[in-house]
Design a protein around this motif. Sequence first.
Motif, short mmCIF file in Angstrom:
data_model
loop_
_atom_site.label_atom_id
_atom_site.label_comp_id
_atom_site.label_asym_id
_atom_site.label_seq_id
_atom_site.Cartn_x
_atom_site.Cartn_y
_atom_site.Cartn_z
N ASN A 1 44.63 -64.21 23.62
CA ASN A 1 45.21 -64.18 24.83
C ASN A 1 45.49 -65.51 25.22
OD1 ASN A 1 46.15 -63.84 27.63
ND2 ASN A 1 44.40 -62.53 28.06
N GLY A 2 46.81 -66.09 24.81
CA GLY A 2 47.00 -67.63 25.07
C GLY A 2 47.42 -67.91 26.70
N ALA A 3 47.92 -66.88 27.24
CA ALA A 3 48.03 -66.73 28.51
C ALA A 3 46.91 -67.29 29.43
CB ALA A 3 48.60 -65.64 29.28
N PHE A 4 45.73 -66.60 29.13
CA PHE A 4 44.40 -66.77 29.93
C PHE A 4 44.03 -68.44 29.66
CE2 PHE A 4 39.67 -65.98 29.84
CZ PHE A 4 39.68 -66.15 31.21
N VAL A 5 44.29 -68.73 28.33
CA VAL A 5 43.53 -70.02 28.20
C VAL A 5 44.46 -71.04 28.95
CG1 VAL A 5 43.66 -71.94 26.19
CG2 VAL A 5 43.02 -69.34 25.72
N ILE A 6 45.99 -70.80 29.05
CA ILE A 6 46.74 -71.98 29.74
C ILE A 6 46.58 -71.66 31.19
CG2 ILE A 6 49.18 -72.44 30.21
CD1 ILE A 6 49.97 -71.33 27.48
N ALA A 7 46.13 -70.52 31.70
CA ALA A 7 45.88 -70.52 33.01
C ALA A 7 44.42 -71.16 33.47
CB ALA A 7 45.71 -69.15 33.65
N SER A 8 43.45 -70.72 32.53
CA SER A 8 42.12 -71.46 32.75
C SER A 8 42.52 -73.10 32.57
CB SER A 8 41.27 -71.08 31.56
OG SER A 8 41.29 -69.72 31.67
N GLY A 9 43.34 -73.35 31.71
CA GLY A 9 43.53 -74.98 31.65
C GLY A 9 44.07 -75.52 33.17
N ALA A 10 44.95 -74.94 33.82
CA ALA A 10 45.37 -75.30 35.06
C ALA A 10 44.38 -75.37 36.01
CB ALA A 10 46.63 -74.50 35.62
N ILE A 11 43.35 -74.12 35.98
CA ILE A 11 42.31 -74.32 36.91
C ILE A 11 41.53 -75.23 36.63
CG2 ILE A 11 40.46 -72.80 37.83
CD1 ILE A 11 41.95 -70.28 37.04
N LEU A 12 41.38 -75.63 35.39
CA LEU A 12 40.45 -76.72 35.22
C LEU A 12 41.19 -77.94 35.57
CD1 LEU A 12 38.06 -77.99 33.52
CD2 LEU A 12 39.20 -77.83 31.50
N GLY A 13 42.15 -78.06 35.30
CA GLY A 13 42.90 -79.40 35.97
C GLY A 13 42.51 -79.71 37.42
N VAL A 14 42.33 -78.50 38.16
CA VAL A 14 42.12 -78.75 39.76
C VAL A 14 40.62 -79.09 39.82
CG1 VAL A 14 41.82 -77.57 41.95
CG2 VAL A 14 44.03 -77.33 40.43
N GLY A 15 39.84 -78.47 39.19
CA GLY A 15 38.34 -78.73 39.23
C GLY A 15 38.03 -80.23 38.43
N ALA A 16 38.89 -80.50 37.47
CA ALA A 16 38.64 -82.09 37.02
C ALA A 16 38.84 -82.96 38.00
CB ALA A 16 39.50 -82.00 35.67
N SER A 17 39.94 -82.74 38.91
CA SER A 17 40.38 -83.78 40.07
C SER A 17 39.11 -83.87 40.85
CB SER A 17 41.28 -83.20 40.74
OG SER A 17 42.59 -83.25 40.14
N PHE A 18 38.38 -82.77 41.37
CA PHE A 18 37.28 -83.05 42.18
C PHE A 18 36.05 -83.65 41.41
CE2 PHE A 18 39.21 -79.54 44.35
CZ PHE A 18 38.66 -79.69 45.68
N LEU A 19 36.03 -83.53 40.03
CA LEU A 19 34.67 -83.87 39.18
C LEU A 19 34.87 -85.59 39.04
CD1 LEU A 19 32.72 -82.56 36.25
CD2 LEU A 19 33.47 -84.64 36.13
#
Length: 417
Positions: A66-84
């Motif tokens: 499921n590549g779409a889930f990986v890409i979506a998780s990557g986008a969510i991680l991008g927001v989380g990475a900003s906070f961290l």
Amino acid sequence: MGGSGQVDQAVTANANVALLSATAATALFVVGPIFDRVGPRVCLLLGGWTYPLYSGSLLCFNATNNGAFVIASGAILGVGASFLWVAQGAIMTTYVSESHKGRAIAVFWFIFNLGGGVGSLASFGINYDSKTGTVSNGTYIAFLVIMAVGWSLGILVCPPSYVRSAHPQKKSDSERNWRQVARQSLKTIVDWRVLCMLPLFFSANVFYSYQQNGVNLMNFNIRTRSLNGALYWIAQMLGSLLMGMLLDIPQLTRPMRARVAWAFLVVTGMGIWGGGYAFQKWSDSRLQQGLKQDIDYTDGHTSVGPMFLYIFYGAYDAFWQSFCYWLIGAQSNSPAVAAVLVGAYKTFQSVGGAMAWRLNAMEKPAMTQFAMDWGLCMGSLCIAIPTVLAITLTSEADSTEKESTVAVNLDEEAKRD
């Protein structure tokens, strides 16, 4: 490991594009004002959970493709990475005195890359006998558990008032107006000294896609890629210590340390990237012969040179990013100002990284990616010269003046509003 341990590098390359694009969109004008309001502890907790989510998406990809889930998780991680990263950068550059900032950056970078080294060694052990091109499920499960534990430790982070008791941070009520804080953030960024640093920030992650996929993934088998990853992060640990000592030499003034560190980056960069050019010509020749993902660390005649080059790539990344953080810390001692500057750093770093990962996903020639990385690094060092030459003996007076100016400006804006 290249491709996040997967055979299909396009999915994880696009996930990295989504990750870095989300970070670029949120690090400066979204997370910066939130950090100013809630502090580092809350920001770390808001961002940390997205890391195990991304590891879980790769575990899911192993089972479902499921590549779409990986890409979506990557986008969510991008927001989380900003906070961290905004919280981490503000802590690292302002929780210590000016004479210890180089060492503080080195300590952080050592611990940060210790995680990468341990993770890669774990993957090396788990996948030692693997004959496939992808890592095992156990690798992702181990990463997920470690990341979840790391996230929970964010609750222990102290606020600035506990650490910087000699420099209390006073805020006026008008600073709670996020629009005004965002406006003041923009004023901080358009300072000419900061503008000259932006190309350095942009170039800070452009070489990851080439090094991880163009060098490590395309040339080595899975267990050697894992070993290379460990050596890469260990080299970063040692590189950060070296750069930290260079940036804190007590016999040199702070302006002189800035110039020595800049010259060190130029000299080591030309040497390492020059060796990379010779390697890439050799690698292109091998690929034309159909030799791909075949180099094993036990074949010393073939593997030693490329593996040492990868080690030096890791060390240079530590040199580069330590210098960027030190320049940020040299602009001000205020956590609020540092958060803005770190937000700018992560924003432009992410834009550069997203551009590079997109080129990698489009399967641009490795030599093209290499030439772009080398050119951007050396060019951005030249553009940064005015900022390097403008480094002063101390930021204490500048920090006080900036905070006073911010307070006055915000008060005046509040009255007009």
